[in-house]
Design an enzyme around this catalytic site. Structure first.
Site, PDB file in Angstrom:
ATOM      1  N   ASP A  78       5.982 -16.599 -20.277  1.00 56.84           N
ATOM      2  CA  ASP A  78       5.434 -17.478 -19.235  1.00 56.84           C
ATOM      3  C   ASP A  78       5.147 -18.859 -19.844  1.00 56.84           C
ATOM      4  OD1 ASP A  78       4.374 -18.513 -16.936  1.00 56.84           O
ATOM      5  OD2 ASP A  78       2.560 -17.288 -16.950  1.00 56.84           O
ATOM      6  N   ASN A 120      -7.927 -15.723 -19.490  1.00 54.25           N
ATOM      7  CA  ASN A 120      -7.873 -14.475 -18.736  1.00 54.25           C
ATOM      8  C   ASN A 120      -7.057 -13.383 -19.405  1.00 54.25           C
ATOM      9  OD1 ASN A 120      -8.165 -12.897 -16.161  1.00 54.25           O
ATOM     10  ND2 ASN A 120      -5.939 -13.111 -16.203  1.00 54.25           N
ATOM     11  N   HIS A 121      -5.999 -13.814 -20.111  1.00 59.78           N
ATOM     12  CA  HIS A 121      -5.070 -12.822 -20.663  1.00 59.78           C
ATOM     13  C   HIS A 121      -4.466 -13.350 -21.953  1.00 59.78           C
ATOM     14  CE1 HIS A 121      -3.190 -15.435 -17.580  1.00 59.78           C
ATOM     15  NE2 HIS A 121      -2.338 -15.687 -18.559  1.00 59.78           N
ATOM     16  N   ASP A 188      -4.516  -8.559 -19.093  1.00 56.87           N
ATOM     17  CA  ASP A 188      -5.823  -9.217 -18.929  1.00 56.87           C
ATOM     18  C   ASP A 188      -6.803  -8.740 -19.993  1.00 56.87           C
ATOM     19  OD1 ASP A 188      -4.757 -10.211 -16.525  1.00 56.87           O
ATOM     20  OD2 ASP A 188      -6.714 -10.065 -15.531  1.00 56.87           O
ATOM     21  N   ARG A 216      -8.416 -27.446 -20.097  1.00 56.75           N
ATOM     22  CA  ARG A 216      -8.017 -27.058 -18.748  1.00 56.75           C
ATOM     23  C   ARG A 216      -8.070 -25.536 -18.798  1.00 56.75           C
ATOM     24  NH1 ARG A 216      -3.719 -23.679 -16.549  1.00 56.75           N
ATOM     25  NH2 ARG A 216      -3.137 -24.478 -14.527  1.00 56.75           N
ATOM     26  N   ASP A 218      -7.281 -22.056 -17.677  1.00 59.02           N
ATOM     27  CA  ASP A 218      -6.236 -21.404 -16.901  1.00 59.02           C
ATOM     28  C   ASP A 218      -6.807 -20.229 -16.110  1.00 59.02           C
ATOM     29  OD1 ASP A 218      -3.381 -20.948 -16.391  1.00 59.02           O
ATOM     30  OD2 ASP A 218      -3.748 -19.052 -17.428  1.00 59.02           O
ATOM     31  N   TYR A 222     -10.126 -15.114 -12.414  1.00 60.85           N
ATOM     32  CA  TYR A 222      -9.788 -13.685 -12.542  1.00 60.85           C
ATOM     33  C   TYR A 222     -10.447 -12.940 -13.708  1.00 60.85           C
ATOM     34  CZ  TYR A 222      -5.941 -15.370  -9.594  1.00 60.85           C
ATOM     35  OH  TYR A 222      -5.200 -15.946  -8.607  1.00 60.85           O
ATOM     36  N   LEU A 223     -11.424 -13.542 -14.358  1.00 62.96           N
ATOM     37  CA  LEU A 223     -11.890 -12.960 -15.621  1.00 62.96           C
ATOM     38  C   LEU A 223     -12.416 -11.529 -15.503  1.00 62.96           C
ATOM     39  CD1 LEU A 223     -13.673 -15.976 -17.377  1.00 62.96           C
ATOM     40  CD2 LEU A 223     -11.244 -15.374 -17.314  1.00 62.96           C
ATOM     41  N   GLU A 225     -13.190  -7.848 -13.173  1.00 59.70           N
ATOM     42  CA  GLU A 225     -12.708  -6.994 -12.088  1.00 59.70           C
ATOM     43  C   GLU A 225     -13.868  -6.123 -11.621  1.00 59.70           C
ATOM     44  OE1 GLU A 225     -11.312  -6.700 -15.288  1.00 59.70           O
ATOM     45  OE2 GLU A 225      -9.966  -8.352 -14.807  1.00 59.70           O
ATOM     46  N   GLU A 260      -8.821 -24.200 -13.236  1.00 58.12           N
ATOM     47  CA  GLU A 260      -7.773 -23.908 -12.256  1.00 58.12           C
ATOM     48  C   GLU A 260      -8.237 -22.739 -11.403  1.00 58.12           C
ATOM     49  OE1 GLU A 260      -3.180 -22.335 -11.907  1.00 58.12           O
ATOM     50  OE2 GLU A 260      -4.605 -21.399 -13.245  1.00 58.12           O
TER      51      GLU A 260
END
Ligand code: GLC
Length: 557
Positions: A78, A120-121, A188, A216, A218, A222-223, A225, A260
């Site tokens: 990615d 996050n990952h 993650d 920045r 990213d 989503y950190l 769950e 973001e």
């Protein structure tokens, strides 16, 4: 790290005893993809030495802060958002010493540098994940999110919905599923684990130690769950971001965190956390809405989104953009608007990806410099610090033949020589081909040609940037929305320390007439872009297609 003395925070001619805006409120940001920018060693890939070589170009455009897309070592599934080692650079980009040189060279020119921090990952090739998956008993096992049940957290959405069916992937070796909000190669991290929380603070500390001026952040939503939620923006996530903010500002009080989070404006407010969380957040809905307003030639969608939040709390600032390295997302609009936007901006299915379109700014706006400048004028006059995506300052095109979002990540077009002056490598060795289709090929679009033509798109944009920077009202001023009876006209004002700037935009392809709101008609004004003086603003009753005016009026204090 202490605040670097070469960056005065004060705006021009500040009046005494009034609060001064922080540096990032008046800054122009430039989003830079190192691989695409300039190849200094001729291997076909951009590198940090190349960025150093082109810093003067960036400075001349009027940029105050560069945001570097991921530069850490990565298998590049990615494009670097899959980090293999948070303390090492991608070898093609250079070494940590090159990075120090870049920071020094940028700081010498008064340019700040922020880096992407992928919290996050990690990559599945990161040592932590390799340990984690090696056995259930491994001490790193809980650094990632594992489950026997792939139906867990089923309310969480899928980001890469065109290619991913689930956020869980089965790990044959350790016989469990692991959680990933993006590609399976991006597991993650488990922020419930204190060691993970600390490890990522340490990563931030490492880069601050190298002199970066912020990050920045990213995919910050989503950190964490939690069952029964969309697993976005949870209280635990906000608590961690507050901790990160404190950690960062203890080490560099002037450092900025730009997050973001593609959220509706009201939900975004939480990320500012009353001043204790992120200082900046991208305004994705405004970006999408700008394209909606341009397509419908109506100011109504912009008025609607701007009304949701007119002025942010002190110290908080939007990061605003027209395009970036991802798709232009249509997620935050109604389904009917989304369908309209897809049909209007991405009629060819190949131009579509996930929630939006993978085209660049110039092609999206029909390669019409008037429309593109109009869009920039909204960006530069409405609240927020503009973030310009590399290449958009010269109207570069895209290449939809390339997979994923790579079509908007092609080599920077410096001139019309081989490889657009980006690299001396054999063209077959370039990381991606130069855009070669007219009218976006280097013969038509390149830096050198636009720099030598005083009427070029580049120079017009540069002029807008320079005027904006000379007036702190654009960065820090209070926003007021005004309305006329003409739906194609957007009128707003920004006010700061006695100066009021009224900006007018004609979003339509036709000339438009209008009547100024009564409060303005008798005021004296100067058009900041042309220096035209108006004895009474009421004289202005017509705007040409896509015309904009930036009118400065002074009020007594
Ligand atoms: C962000 C990046 C995007 C990346 C994703 C996963 O959305 O902007 O390019 O693919 O995070 O890290």
């Amino acid at each position: 790290m202490t605040n670097c003395p070469s960056f005065p925070d004060a705006p021009l001619n500040p009046l005494p005893n009034l609060p001064q805006p922080p540096w990032y409120a008046n800054a122009i940001f430039y989003e830079l993809y190192v691989r695409a920018f300039y190849d200094a060693n001729g291997d076909g890939q951009g590198d940090l030495a190349g960025v150093i070589a082109r810093l003067d170009y960036i400075k001349e455009l009027g940029v105050d802060c560069i945001w570097l897309l991921p530069i850490c070592d990565s298998p590049l599934v990615d494009d670097g958002y899959d980090v293999r080692d948070y303390r090492k650079l991608l070898p093609e980009y250079g070494t940590i010493n090159d990075f120090r040189r870049l920071v020094d060279a940028a700081h010498q020119r008064g340019i700040r540098i922020i880096c992407d921090l992928v919290l996050n990952h990690s990559s599945d090739q990161h040592e932590w994940f390799m340990q984690s998956r090696s056995s259930r008993a491994n001490p790193y096992r809980d650094w990632y999110v594992w489950s026997d049940d792939p139906n867990k957290y089923k309310e969480a959405g899928i980001v890469f919905k065109d290619t991913q069916a689930s956020n869980w992937t089965w790990d044959e070796g350790s016989q469990q599923y692991y959680w990933h909000r993006f590609y399976p190669q991006q597991p993650d991290l488990n922020y419930d684990h204190p060691a993970v929380q600390q490890a990522m603070l340490d990563v931030a500390g490492y880069w601050l130690g190298l002199g970066v001026d912020g990050f920045r952040l990213d995919a910050v939503t989503y950190l964490y769950e939690r069952e029964g939620t969309k697993c976005e923006g949870l209280p635990e996530t906000h608590a961690y971001l507050k901790r990160l903010r404190q950690f960062v500002n203890e080490r560099n009080p002037a450092a900025v965190l730009l997050g973001e989070a593609n959220q509706p404006p009201i939900a975004s407010l939480e990320y500012f956390g009353d001043g204790g969380e992120l200082q900046m957040l991208f305004n994705f809905p405004r970006m999408t809405t700008t394209f909606l307003a341009l397509a419908t030639e109506s100011a109504a969608p912009l008025y609607r989104i701007l009304r949701e939040i007119e002025n942010l709390p002190q110290g908080a600032q939007w990061g605003t953009m027209l395009r970036n390295h991802d798709e232009l997302t249509f997620e935050m609009v109604s389904p009917a608007e989304r369908e309209f936007l897809f049909n209007y901006y991405a009629p060819d299915p190949r131009q579509r990806i996930n929630w939006g379109t993978r085209r660049r700014l110039a092609p999206l706006l029909g390669n019409d410099p008037r429309r593109i400048l109009l869009a920039y004028s909204t960006l530069l006059t409405l609240p927020g610090s503009p973030v310009i995506y590399y290449g958009d300052e010269i109207g570069m095109g895209d290449d939809i033949a390339l997979p994923d979002r790579n079509g908007v990540r092609t080599p920077m077009q410096w001139d019309d020589t081989a490889n657009a002056g980006f690299s001396t490598a054999d063209p077959t060795r370039l990381y991606a081909p130069v855009v070669n289709e007219p009218p976006y090929d280097p013969a038509h679009v390149n830096v050198a040609a636009q720099q030598s033509d005083p009427y070029s798109f580049y120079h017009q944009l540069r002029h807008l940037i320079a005027v904006r920077k000379a007036h702190p009202a654009f960065g820090a001023g209070r926003l007021t929305l005004h309305e006329t009876a003409n739906p194609a006209i957007l009128v707003h004002s920004r006010e700061w320390q006695g100066e009021r700037i009224v900006a007018l935009h004609n979003l339509s392809a036709q000339p438009q007439t209008f009547t100024f709101p009564a409060e303005f008609t008798a005021m004296v004004a100067t058009d900041l872009l042309t220096n035209t003086e108006y004895k009474e603003m009421g004289e202005i009753t017509r705007l040409e297609p896509y015309q904009y005016l930036w009118l400065s009026t002074w009020t007594s204090h």
